[in-house]
Design a protein around this motif. Structure first.
Motif, PDB file in Angstrom:
ATOM      1  N   LEU A 246      18.063 -49.159  38.155  1.00  0.00           N
ATOM      2  CA  LEU A 246      16.976 -48.699  39.018  1.00  0.00           C
ATOM      3  C   LEU A 246      16.762 -49.612  40.217  1.00  0.00           C
ATOM      4  O   LEU A 246      16.239 -49.173  41.246  1.00  0.00           O
ATOM      5  N   GLY A 247      17.124 -50.885  40.082  1.00  0.00           N
ATOM      6  CA  GLY A 247      16.917 -51.822  41.186  1.00  0.00           C
ATOM      7  C   GLY A 247      17.553 -51.379  42.487  1.00  0.00           C
ATOM      8  O   GLY A 247      16.894 -51.357  43.537  1.00  0.00           O
ATOM      9  N   PRO A 248      18.845 -51.013  42.499  1.00  0.00           N
ATOM     10  CA  PRO A 248      19.446 -50.551  43.746  1.00  0.00           C
ATOM     11  C   PRO A 248      18.760 -49.326  44.336  1.00  0.00           C
ATOM     12  O   PRO A 248      18.706 -49.172  45.557  1.00  0.00           O
ATOM     13  N   VAL A 249      18.229 -48.459  43.471  1.00  0.00           N
ATOM     14  CA  VAL A 249      17.507 -47.292  43.979  1.00  0.00           C
ATOM     15  C   VAL A 249      16.264 -47.730  44.736  1.00  0.00           C
ATOM     16  O   VAL A 249      15.918 -47.163  45.779  1.00  0.00           O
ATOM     17  N   VAL A 250      15.576 -48.750  44.210  1.00  0.00           N
ATOM     18  CA  VAL A 250      14.411 -49.290  44.914  1.00  0.00           C
ATOM     19  C   VAL A 250      14.809 -49.779  46.297  1.00  0.00           C
ATOM     20  O   VAL A 250      14.128 -49.529  47.290  1.00  0.00           O
ATOM     21  N   THR A 251      15.945 -50.483  46.371  1.00  0.00           N
ATOM     22  CA  THR A 251      16.423 -50.976  47.666  1.00  0.00           C
ATOM     23  C   THR A 251      16.712 -49.831  48.624  1.00  0.00           C
ATOM     24  O   THR A 251      16.350 -49.874  49.804  1.00  0.00           O
ATOM     25  N   LEU A 252      17.360 -48.783  48.131  1.00  0.00           N
ATOM     26  CA  LEU A 252      17.735 -47.664  48.992  1.00  0.00           C
ATOM     27  C   LEU A 252      16.515 -46.901  49.494  1.00  0.00           C
ATOM     28  O   LEU A 252      16.549 -46.310  50.580  1.00  0.00           O
ATOM     29  N   LEU A 253      15.437 -46.903  48.709  1.00  0.00           N
ATOM     30  CA  LEU A 253      14.228 -46.164  49.100  1.00  0.00           C
ATOM     31  C   LEU A 253      13.265 -47.011  49.917  1.00  0.00           C
ATOM     32  O   LEU A 253      12.266 -46.502  50.405  1.00  0.00           O
ATOM     33  N   THR A 254      13.545 -48.299  50.042  1.00  0.00           N
ATOM     34  CA  THR A 254      12.649 -49.214  50.736  1.00  0.00           C
ATOM     35  C   THR A 254      13.086 -49.386  52.184  1.00  0.00           C
ATOM     36  O   THR A 254      14.278 -49.522  52.469  1.00  0.00           O
ATOM     37  N   ARG A 255      12.105 -49.395  53.064  1.00  0.00           N
ATOM     38  CA  ARG A 255      12.395 -49.661  54.468  1.00  0.00           C
ATOM     39  C   ARG A 255      12.528 -51.173  54.661  1.00  0.00           C
ATOM     40  O   ARG A 255      11.618 -51.935  54.351  1.00  0.00           O
ATOM     41  N   SER A 256      13.658 -51.612  55.172  1.00  0.00           N
ATOM     42  CA  SER A 256      13.946 -53.027  55.430  1.00  0.00           C
ATOM     43  C   SER A 256      13.739 -53.892  54.190  1.00  0.00           C
ATOM     44  O   SER A 256      12.894 -54.787  54.168  1.00  0.00           O
ATOM     45  N   PRO A 257      14.517 -53.665  53.118  1.00  0.00           N
ATOM     46  CA  PRO A 257      14.362 -54.493  51.917  1.00  0.00           C
ATOM     47  C   PRO A 257      14.790 -55.931  52.184  1.00  0.00           C
ATOM     48  O   PRO A 257      15.752 -56.190  52.905  1.00  0.00           O
ATOM     49  N   ILE A 258      14.069 -56.892  51.573  1.00  0.00           N
ATOM     50  CA  ILE A 258      14.360 -58.309  51.794  1.00  0.00           C
ATOM     51  C   ILE A 258      14.388 -59.078  50.471  1.00  0.00           C
ATOM     52  O   ILE A 258      14.319 -60.300  50.471  1.00  0.00           O
ATOM     53  N   GLY A 259      14.507 -58.378  49.350  1.00  0.00           N
ATOM     54  CA  GLY A 259      14.527 -59.051  48.061  1.00  0.00           C
ATOM     55  C   GLY A 259      15.811 -59.826  47.833  1.00  0.00           C
ATOM     56  O   GLY A 259      16.827 -59.618  48.515  1.00  0.00           O
ATOM     57  N   ALA A 260      15.778 -60.715  46.835  1.00  0.00           N
ATOM     58  CA  ALA A 260      16.946 -61.551  46.556  1.00  0.00           C
ATOM     59  C   ALA A 260      18.159 -60.717  46.163  1.00  0.00           C
ATOM     60  O   ALA A 260      19.301 -61.083  46.467  1.00  0.00           O
ATOM     61  N   LEU A 261      17.959 -59.579  45.495  1.00  0.00           N
ATOM     62  CA  LEU A 261      19.070 -58.715  45.103  1.00  0.00           C
ATOM     63  C   LEU A 261      19.208 -57.498  46.010  1.00  0.00           C
ATOM     64  O   LEU A 261      19.969 -56.581  45.694  1.00  0.00           O
ATOM     65  N   ALA A 262      18.501 -57.486  47.133  1.00  0.00           N
ATOM     66  CA  ALA A 262      18.636 -56.377  48.078  1.00  0.00           C
ATOM     67  C   ALA A 262      20.064 -56.228  48.590  1.00  0.00           C
ATOM     68  O   ALA A 262      20.547 -55.097  48.745  1.00  0.00           O
ATOM     69  N   PRO A 263      20.794 -57.327  48.856  1.00  0.00           N
ATOM     70  CA  PRO A 263      22.189 -57.153  49.284  1.00  0.00           C
ATOM     71  C   PRO A 263      23.031 -56.386  48.278  1.00  0.00           C
ATOM     72  O   PRO A 263      23.885 -55.587  48.659  1.00  0.00           O
ATOM     73  N   LEU A 264      22.810 -56.623  46.976  1.00  0.00           N
ATOM     74  CA  LEU A 264      23.536 -55.876  45.958  1.00  0.00           C
ATOM     75  C   LEU A 264      23.117 -54.407  45.993  1.00  0.00           C
ATOM     76  O   LEU A 264      23.963 -53.508  45.920  1.00  0.00           O
ATOM     77  N   GLY A 265      21.827 -54.144  46.100  1.00  0.00           N
ATOM     78  CA  GLY A 265      21.355 -52.771  46.135  1.00  0.00           C
ATOM     79  C   GLY A 265      21.871 -52.002  47.330  1.00  0.00           C
ATOM     80  O   GLY A 265      22.196 -50.809  47.244  1.00  0.00           O
ATOM     81  N   GLU A 266      21.982 -52.672  48.474  1.00  0.00           N
ATOM     82  CA  GLU A 266      22.425 -51.992  49.687  1.00  0.00           C
ATOM     83  C   GLU A 266      23.883 -51.565  49.610  1.00  0.00           C
ATOM     84  O   GLU A 266      24.308 -50.683  50.356  1.00  0.00           O
ATOM     85  N   LEU A 267      24.665 -52.174  48.717  1.00  0.00           N
ATOM     86  CA  LEU A 267      26.064 -51.780  48.574  1.00  0.00           C
ATOM     87  C   LEU A 267      26.206 -50.368  48.021  1.00  0.00           C
ATOM     88  O   LEU A 267      27.274 -49.759  48.137  1.00  0.00           O
ATOM     89  N   PHE A 268      25.142 -49.846  47.399  1.00  0.00           N
ATOM     90  CA  PHE A 268      25.190 -48.473  46.893  1.00  0.00           C
ATOM     91  C   PHE A 268      24.830 -47.460  47.971  1.00  0.00           C
ATOM     92  O   PHE A 268      24.910 -46.265  47.749  1.00  0.00           O
ATOM     93  N   GLY A 269      24.421 -47.940  49.132  1.00  0.00           N
ATOM     94  CA  GLY A 269      24.114 -47.044  50.232  1.00  0.00           C
ATOM     95  C   GLY A 269      25.379 -46.639  50.957  1.00  0.00           C
ATOM     96  O   GLY A 269      26.485 -47.094  50.684  1.00  0.00           O
ATOM     97  N   SER A 270      25.229 -45.773  51.910  1.00  0.00           N
ATOM     98  CA  SER A 270      26.366 -45.299  52.680  1.00  0.00           C
ATOM     99  C   SER A 270      26.579 -46.175  53.891  1.00  0.00           C
ATOM    100  O   SER A 270      25.646 -46.470  54.636  1.00  0.00           O
TER     101      SER A 270
END
Length: 841
Positions: A246-270
């Motif tokens: 669920l963490g990566p989904v949070v990143t994808l739904l967040t505008r300008s994510p800046i969390g420590a694991l946001a870079p990992l979550g953003e890899l699931f984006g396009s």
């Protein structure tokens, strides 16, 4: 006119019931209602309902460290818990307050609720601002990034309040509230990273501490049933895997994510160009723009599905891990290890081969830390799952596990062959054109989310419609096959089952003597058995889904009941099953209360005592009349067994039963209600009503109860009558059985229990639990007549023995209700469901 009037009368009634419900709701949890009203009122008066507070108001009340030059300015930040940033956030906050604060209020009272709500909101704001200020002073990148942000966090006091109330809950709910609460907050903090997550974490921690302070010290359970260490590990690991999903989904739904694991979550984006950017290339002819045009066309369902399906696989694994499935642990470990490898390639290898370097925030050291964290996080989850694999005792049979591996492997190979062969036929329609080796090398990329590849590493892309469908679909199809194969394989996990030897051991235990008049039902087909280590006690149960429903009381002596219940519950827990003790006597209910389980009445057993059986008095008039009528019509009672009957008699019994079933056009009930098969047991006695021409008018069966090998009681099970038999034939048969029991010196004669029926016949359910089983009773009553059956048994002036259902987890009630319906109606067809439901009207 009658119909119109009925409808008109119904409207005021509906309004009155709704008003009564709302009033009762407000009376039960006034604090949550008042707080919700305050939140809405503040939003309306400040004009911040739709778009949130104005910039000036937000700067005044928003939590943060920017431009706080006076004490009043700092105090104003406490208002950050009263405002929402938008209308959806306001609605969500109100719901959270009504649910979380309301639940806390019902548990700890309105006074403690007010204290918890105010205290956790204030403490969280102070701590959050202090942490930000310290971070800015130390030059920490995250703190500097959010230094000028003003934060609204209306969820924080609601979270803090429910955390404080968790100290007053039982072990199960206390652990569940804290685990889910902190897991959710941590997920948002790591993958979103905005200060609201920090404030929520501070508020939850403050609530936890406040709960310890407020909790009374005299709370003590004599014999608490704590889940086994296996279960604790499963819950924690299941939550851990769910966070990675669920963490990566949070990143994808967040505008300008800046969390420590946001870079990992953003890899699931396009990583593809936007559609409107690609559309501009239609008017240009250079090679780069042509490629952008092809890439922009990939924004479709296939690309999105390929990004989300690996996460859905982890969610499915998390659900199965909670139920102890070892195969799901292995799959989750493999998927997390794969994500770690892909993240390492993206942040470690791609920068050495691509023209551009993946962007990460912060200085060089922090960029390296974030990149390393994106690799270490999923890798750590994989390692932890492997280390704690011994906690997962629900094994998939080896042959089934091999089938799963073969299915996944062959699907991968088949899709690669399909993609390469199809792509080679249309190799000229790729941008740029592609060769056979290039197709073969790019095939594995089709199974990986686009974000992990990087825009500049994505190979040739087809510009043809049908070929693009193949290009986008092979990856999602593979992950869907993985999910489906995993669900099928884990559904065939092994548990303790029924064997001929096990049934013989149960029969031996029964003959020695056990508690409960319904104990002989344990020998019926469809039951599985669990035995204690010494083999002297057992539990008969049926597994439906993930629920183990017992058939009555545990099979043991009274002095061992508590220990047997506890051991069986732990065994179920170790094997991923939820134990439910169904139709157990109310006298052992204190055992379950000591364990902290919930109880629900599900029926009443009716018991006669043959030694004192008499039919004197006005209340027995119907029974005496039936006996006199039988004498006049030359109807006799026969006490026998099925094996001793002549074929002509057994055929009549079969015909009576089949006719009864055919008239209802519904399946015969099972579980705690026996049929013809149970009639044939050599230990089961029959009492028949037979007329002068040897025509069977009615048949009943009586199950034995033993002590030291001797029958000390009988329990009524099977009841059928011929439609054209004399009035009162059943009263005659049961009275004859009672007289026979008196002659045989039986200690008791049980008329059994009517499932889901009580002596008062009340339908006013007071709880969600009662409403659940009440619905099942209403569905079955018109067709099977449980309540009318209990009313019939009252003619014999029996002693009523309440039967209850005991279960440890209230959240599993919908599952339990479904399992009971399937237990009673295992052969219910889709065609028969509408007929059954229509009879409830």
């Amino acid at each position: 006119m009658t119909t119109t009037a009925g409808r008109g009368d119904a409207t005021p009634g509906l309004v009155a019931r709704s008003s009564t419900t709302l009033v009762r709701f407000a009376r039960d949890q006034p604090v949550s209602v008042i707080v919700s009203a305050v939140l809405v009122l503040v939003a309306v008066l400040s004009g911040s309902v739709v778009r949130g507070p104005s910039d000036a108001l937000r700067d005044l009340i928003g939590a943060g460290v920017d431009d706080r030059s006076s004490a009043h300015a700092w105090i104003a930040t406490l208002g950050s818990v009263l405002f929402s940033g938008s209308l959806p956030e306001l609605v969500t906050t109100v719901i959270a307050v009504l649910v979380l604060v309301g639940a806390a209020e019902r548990r700890i009272g309105w006074q403690r609720t007010i204290v918890a709500y105010l205290a956790t909101g204030v403490v969280a704001t102070v701590i959050g601002v202090a942490v930000q200020a310290i971070g800015i002073g130390l030059g920490e990148v995250w703190a500097l990034t959010v230094a000028y942000d003003t934060t609204l966090h209306p969820f924080t006091p609601a979270l803090g309040t429910i955390m404080a109330a968790s100290a007053f809950a039982g072990p199960l709910w206390r652990r569940r509230i804290r685990l889910i609460g902190f897991a959710s907050i941590t997920t948002f903090l790591l993958y979103d990273g905005h200060p609201s997550g920090l404030y929520a974490l501070a508020g939850a921690a403050a609530g936890l501490l406040l709960g310890r302070i407020m909790r009374p010290t005299d709370r003590h359970v004599e014999r608490p049933w704590t889940r086994s260490s296996h279960h604790e590990a499963r819950v924690l690991l299941s939550t851990l895997v769910a966070i990675t999903a669920l963490g990566p989904v949070v990143t994808l739904l967040t505008r300008s994510p800046i969390g420590a694991l946001a870079p990992l979550g953003e890899l699931f984006g396009s990583a593809l160009p936007l559609r409107h950017t690609a559309a501009l290339c239609r008017f240009q002819a250079d090679t780069d723009c042509t490629r952008d045009l092809a890439l922009g066309g990939l924004h479709g369902p296939g690309t999105i599905a390929l990004s989300l399906l690996p996460l859905l696989t982890l969610l499915v694994c998390a659900s199965l891990i909670r139920r102890g499935r070892r195969l799901a642990v292995r799959v989750a470990a493999i998927v997390n290890a794969l994500l770690a490898v892909l993240a390492a390639v993206y942040y470690g290898i791609l920068p050495l081969t691509a023209q551009t370097t993946p962007a990460l925030p912060g200085h060089l050291v922090e960029r390296l830390f974030l990149a390393l964290l994106s690799v270490v996080a999923p890798l750590s989850v994989a390692v932890v799952l492997v280390v704690f694999l011994h906690h997962f005792t629900v094994r998939t049979p080896r042959v089934v596990a091999r089938q799963f591996g073969w299915t996944v492997g062959s699907t991968f190979v088949a899709l690669v062959v399909f993609y390469v062969s199809t792509g080679y036929l249309g190799r000229d329609r790729f941008t740029p054109a592609i060769s056979f080796p290039g197709l073969l090398l790019s095939a594995p990329e089709r199974f990986i989310p686009v974000g992990f590849l990087g825009l500049h590493r994505l190979g040739p892309v087809p510009d043809d419609g049908p070929l693009r469908v193949v290009f986008e679909s092979v990856g999602p199809v593979f992950w869907l096959v993985v999910i489906a194969a995993l669900l099928v394989a884990t559904s065939r996990s092994t548990t303790q089952g029924t064997t001929v030897r096990a049934r013989g051991d149960v029969d031996r235990i029964l003959r020695r003597g056990v508690t409960g008049a319904l104990s002989h039902m344990a020998t019926w087909e469809g039951n599985s058995y669990w035995f204690t280590h010494d083999g002297q006690a057992a539990v008969a149960y049926r597994v439906i889904g993930n629920t183990a429903i017992t058939t009555g009381d545990p099979l043991c002596s009274a002095d061992r009941t508590a220990d047997v219940i506890l051991e069986f519950a732990r065994w179920c827990d170790d094997h991923g099953l939820s134990p439910v003790f169904y139709s157990v006597r109310d006298e052992i209910a204190p055992v379950f209360r000591d364990l902290g389980w919930a109880l629900l009445p599900v029926g009443e057993e009716t018991v006669l005592h043959p030694a004192t059986f008499t039919m004197k008095g006005k209340k027995w008039q119907d029974v005496r009349s039936s006996i006199n009528r039988a004498e006049k019509l030359d109807v006799r009672a026969e006490w026998t067994t099925y094996g001793a009957l002549r074929p002509a008699i057994t055929q009549q019994i079969d015909d009576i039963s089949e006719q009864w079933v055919a008239e209802k056009d519904l399946p015969e009930l099972g579980f705690t209600l026996g049929g013809l098969d149970e009639l044939m047991d050599r230990d089961v006695a029959l009492m028949l009503a037979v007329d002068s021409s040897d025509r069977v008018l009615a048949v009943t069966s009586w199950l034995p109860s033993y002590r030291d090998g001797e029958v000390i009681g009988r329990t009524l099970d099977f009841m059928r009558r011929r439609p054209d038999s004399m009035n009162g034939v059943m009263e005659f048969v049961i009275a004859s059985a009672a007289l026979r029991g008196r002659d045989d010196g039986l200690e008791f004669l049980s008329l059994s229990g009517a499932p889901l029926a009580t002596a008062d016949g009340s339908g006013g359910a007071a709880s969600q639990t009662e409403r659940l089983l009440g619905f099942l009773a209403r569905v079955l009553e018109p067709a099977y007549g449980f309540q009318s059956l209990l009313t019939f048994k009252q003619k014999f002036q029996p002693e009523f023995v309440p039967l209850v259902m005991a279960y440890p987890d209230p959240l599993e009630l919908p599952t339990i209700g479904t399992a009971l319906a399937r237990a009673y109606l295992p052969e219910l067809s889709v065609r028969q469901v509408p007929k059954l439901l229509r009879q409830t009207r």
